[in-house]
Design an enzyme around this catalytic site. Structure first.
Site, PDB file in Angstrom:
ATOM      1  CD  GLU A 127      -2.938  -1.152   2.333  1.00 36.70           C
ATOM      2  OE1 GLU A 127      -2.807  -0.317   3.243  1.00 36.70           O
ATOM      3  OE2 GLU A 127      -3.864  -1.973   2.293  1.00 36.70           O
ATOM      4  CG  ASN A 169      -0.704  -6.972  -1.462  1.00 34.79           C
ATOM      5  OD1 ASN A 169      -1.287  -7.578  -2.359  1.00 34.79           O
ATOM      6  ND2 ASN A 169      -1.209  -6.848  -0.237  1.00 34.79           N
ATOM      7  CG  HIS A 205      -9.847  -5.641   0.633  1.00 28.92           C
ATOM      8  ND1 HIS A 205     -10.110  -6.789   1.354  1.00 28.92           N
ATOM      9  CD2 HIS A 205      -8.547  -5.350   0.831  1.00 28.92           C
ATOM     10  CE1 HIS A 205      -8.993  -7.168   1.970  1.00 28.92           C
ATOM     11  NE2 HIS A 205      -8.033  -6.318   1.666  1.00 28.92           N
ATOM     12  CD  GLU A 232      -4.685  -7.823   1.707  1.00 31.53           C
ATOM     13  OE1 GLU A 232      -5.558  -7.089   2.210  1.00 31.53           O
ATOM     14  OE2 GLU A 232      -3.460  -7.583   1.797  1.00 31.53           O
TER      15      GLU A 232
END
Ligand code: XIL
Length: 298
Positions: A127, A169, A205, A232
């Protein structure tokens, strides 16, 4: 095949779930975990605050149990996450400049070194890009140590665990947008300069819709010469939940360099988004329609 892991393995892929070592005593959770998944990732126990609670004092209690569970059950392990602006221990939050840079390097060396040879893919950096239309880096204490902090992290991780795939990621990268393009440009630059990067993780997500260019976005990264992984996955419950899970699964299968899919938890009540019932099993451990759509698509 009758389980997610076995179905994914038919095409050489894995199907994983996030879990925690303290959940292994929950029989329903662990029965599903061991039956359905052939890869696991620590939902929290490999993060900086968990693994280095005091500077240069390391704690691998939970993460070692998780890796041992994986080995005992024939599962691979994703490593998550070596460096991130969130879930840093307080001492790191209070560092800056050279002291923080050196602490980051030491953290990567010690954690990736501890698990050397046991991690299939590491989220080296998590991130680091900002949301919105700018396509640039997120402001953070790490970013303020210098724009080269990401490549330093990847070079350090390569030395610490030469056989792990090293991933970048992030989230809100579910289609071709300013944020995913900023990451794309970084990966292209890294590949051109020989900075060691092997994969890009798409957290995924998701809400009640999915970008129409989700697969095309995965493919453009693969075309840079890196693997891609869905890392994720969770999807808000709604009329589209099963079809969004199915589309994500089909997108991964359609991209040769998509190695596998990880869902961010097992049952809805295990989820960090539990109010949205975003997972493949309900709170009673029953398979949801989304489970069947994924299994059929694999
Ligand atoms: C979440 C965990 O699921 C929660 O238990 C924790 O309180 C906060 O972090 N992006 C990531 C994950 O990379 O590490 C986050 O996990 C969810 C968002």
């Amino acid at each position: 095949a009758t389980t997610l892991g076995a179905a994914a393995a038919q095409s050489g892929r894995y199907f994983g779930a996030a879990t925690s070592s303290f959940m292994f005593s929950n029989t329903q959770h662990t029965t599903i975990l061991n039956r359905e998944f052939n890869s696991i990732v620590a939902e929290n126990e490999m993060k900086w605050d968990a693994t280095e609670p005091q500077q240069n004092v390391f704690n691998f209690t939970g993460s070692d149990r998780l890796v041992a569970h994986a080995r005992a059950n024939g599962m691979s392990v994703r490593g998550h996450a070596l460096v991130w602006h969130a879930q840093q221990p307080g001492w790191a939050q209070n560092l800056s400049g050279t002291a923080l840079r050196n602490a980051m390097i030491n953290h990567i060396n010690r954690v990736a070194g501890h698990f050397r040879g046991q991690i299939h893919s590491w989220d080296v950096v998590n991130e680091a890009f900002a949301d919105g239309g700018g396509g640039g880096r997120r402001d953070s204490n790490l970013q303020r140590t210098g724009n080269d902090w990401i490549e330093v992290a990847f070079r350090t991780a390569r030395t610490a665990d030469p056989n792990a795939k090293l991933c970048y990621n992030d989230y809100n990268t579910d289609g071709i947008n300013a944020k995913s393009t900023g990451i794309y440009n970084m990966v292209r630059d890294f590949k051109s300069r020989g900075v060691p990067i092997d994969c890009v993780g798409f957290q995924s997500h998701l809400g009640t819709g999915l970008a129409s260019d989700y697969q095309a976005n995965l493919q453009r990264f693969a075309d840079l010469g890196v693997d891609v992984q869905i890392t994720e996955l969770d999807v808000a419950q709604g009329s589209n939940q099963a079809s969004i899970y199915e589309r994500v699964t089909r997108a991964c299968l359609a991209v040769a360099r998509c190695n596998g899919i990880t869902v961010w938890g097992v049952r809805d009540n295990d989820s960090w988004r539990r109010g949205e019932n975003p997972l493949l099993f309900d709170a009673n451990g029953n398979k949801k329609p989304a489970y069947n759509s994924v299994l059929n698509a694999l």
